[in-house]
Design a protein around this motif. Sequence first.
Motif, short mmCIF file in Angstrom:
data_model
loop_
_atom_site.label_atom_id
_atom_site.label_comp_id
_atom_site.label_asym_id
_atom_site.label_seq_id
_atom_site.Cartn_x
_atom_site.Cartn_y
_atom_site.Cartn_z
N GLY A 175 41.56 31.55 20.86
CA GLY A 175 41.23 32.27 19.64
C GLY A 175 42.11 33.46 19.34
O GLY A 175 41.80 34.25 18.44
N ASN A 176 43.24 33.62 20.03
CA ASN A 176 44.11 34.78 19.78
C ASN A 176 44.64 34.79 18.34
O ASN A 176 44.62 35.83 17.68
CB ASN A 176 45.29 34.77 20.75
N ARG A 177 45.13 33.66 17.88
CA ARG A 177 45.72 33.61 16.53
C ARG A 177 44.66 33.81 15.46
O ARG A 177 44.88 34.50 14.46
CB ARG A 177 46.45 32.28 16.33
N ARG A 178 43.49 33.20 15.66
CA ARG A 178 42.42 33.36 14.67
C ARG A 178 41.89 34.78 14.64
O ARG A 178 41.49 35.29 13.60
CB ARG A 178 41.29 32.36 14.96
N TYR A 179 41.89 35.44 15.79
CA TYR A 179 41.49 36.85 15.84
C TYR A 179 42.43 37.69 14.99
O TYR A 179 41.98 38.53 14.19
CB TYR A 179 41.52 37.33 17.29
N TYR A 220 36.18 35.22 19.53
CA TYR A 220 37.59 34.98 19.86
C TYR A 220 37.96 35.76 21.12
O TYR A 220 37.40 36.83 21.40
CB TYR A 220 38.50 35.41 18.71
N TRP A 221 38.93 35.26 21.88
CA TRP A 221 39.24 35.84 23.18
C TRP A 221 39.51 37.36 23.13
O TRP A 221 38.94 38.11 23.93
CB TRP A 221 40.42 35.11 23.83
N PRO A 222 40.33 37.88 22.22
CA PRO A 222 40.56 39.33 22.25
C PRO A 222 39.30 40.15 21.99
O PRO A 222 39.24 41.33 22.37
CB PRO A 222 41.59 39.55 21.12
N GLY A 223 38.29 39.55 21.36
CA GLY A 223 37.04 40.26 21.09
C GLY A 223 35.96 40.02 22.14
O GLY A 223 34.81 40.46 21.95
N PHE A 224 36.29 39.34 23.22
CA PHE A 224 35.34 39.01 24.29
C PHE A 224 34.93 40.29 25.00
O PHE A 224 35.75 40.99 25.60
CB PHE A 224 36.01 38.04 25.26
N ARG A 225 33.65 40.63 24.94
CA ARG A 225 33.17 41.88 25.50
C ARG A 225 32.55 41.68 26.89
O ARG A 225 32.22 40.57 27.27
CB ARG A 225 32.11 42.49 24.57
N ARG A 226 32.39 42.79 27.57
CA ARG A 226 31.76 42.71 28.89
C ARG A 226 30.34 42.16 28.78
O ARG A 226 29.87 41.42 29.64
CB ARG A 226 31.74 44.08 29.54
N ARG A 234 50.41 37.34 13.63
CA ARG A 234 49.99 36.34 14.62
C ARG A 234 50.29 36.78 16.05
O ARG A 234 49.46 36.64 16.95
CB ARG A 234 50.73 35.04 14.31
N GLU A 235 51.48 37.36 16.25
CA GLU A 235 51.88 37.74 17.61
C GLU A 235 50.98 38.81 18.21
O GLU A 235 50.79 38.88 19.42
CB GLU A 235 53.33 38.22 17.60
N LEU A 236 50.41 39.67 17.34
CA LEU A 236 49.53 40.72 17.85
C LEU A 236 48.27 40.14 18.48
O LEU A 236 47.70 40.72 19.41
CB LEU A 236 49.16 41.69 16.73
N GLY A 237 47.83 38.99 17.99
CA GLY A 237 46.68 38.34 18.60
C GLY A 237 46.94 38.00 20.05
O GLY A 237 46.08 38.21 20.92
N HIS A 238 48.14 37.51 20.35
CA HIS A 238 48.49 37.20 21.74
C HIS A 238 48.60 38.47 22.58
O HIS A 238 48.21 38.49 23.75
CB HIS A 238 49.80 36.42 21.78
N SER A 239 49.13 39.54 21.98
CA SER A 239 49.25 40.80 22.70
C SER A 239 47.88 41.35 23.05
O SER A 239 47.64 41.80 24.18
CB SER A 239 50.03 41.82 21.86
#
Length: 276
Positions: free
Chosen positions: A52-56, A251-257, A64-69
């Motif tokens: 979900g990096n790109r969709r985030y 999405y993965w970058p928004g995955f919280r504890r 798009r690249e910032l999602g991967h970062s």
Amino acid sequence: MSRPPLYAALHSLRKVRDAGRGALLWGYERRLLREVRGHGRLPRHLGLILDGNRRYARAAGLQRELGHSFGAEKAHEVLQWCLELGIPAVTIWVLSTDNTSRDPEELAHILRLLEREARSLATDPRIHAHRVRVRAIGQHGAFPPQVLAALRELEEKTAGYDGMTLNIAVGYGGREEIVDAVKCHLAGRAAAGAGLADVIAELKPEHISAHLYTAGIPDPDFIIRTSGEIRLSGFMLWQSVYSEFYFCDVYWPGFRRVDFLRALRDFQGRERRFGR
């Protein structure tokens, strides 16, 4: 220019509301942590499909690249959560064999991130303090030399550690892994002078397991996939035969504890039958 009194009042109310929500979430997270630790049963091997990096990035109006970062930063966070709970083995799927056919600019960015993160992990105090053995699994022959060098350095610096095992699956596909395992077994038996008929007659599942990229550690008992997709997409096809699965909408970058702890609590509430 001063703001109208009504605007200022509404702004103050929003700040109080957001602070209250944060306090509630913090309290809920602490309760979840106590429940998870109190139960005692944690995965021996946790698999994470970082989706979900790109969709985030698209949803946030970012490149798009910032999602991967942001996804790479999240992986550091989740590693810390796993270390705090003492999970013995973790496999994170960073790049699939299918992903290598993406837009060349996007792929180049992912590989640059991979190199950067590998070099960062090689000097990360947490890795050495917790004696984390890091391995890159997959097919890496087509990676740029500097990426291969960074991965090799990371593996060499942690090769003697006996704490957590962290597998970074890059250039990874489950079908390719099984094919590689079969090839290794056949090559070994041929080198020992065994004929094809003998190899066929004696072949057992454990012969394949012995040559998988993850040989020597337990099969994953719990696999989490983010982004709402309900499929494995080829992740650890052989090893996941008895795995428990958890599909999270975020999405993965928004995955919280709190999402992580909810998933573990769900795992702890399941009765594992192993086909029996």
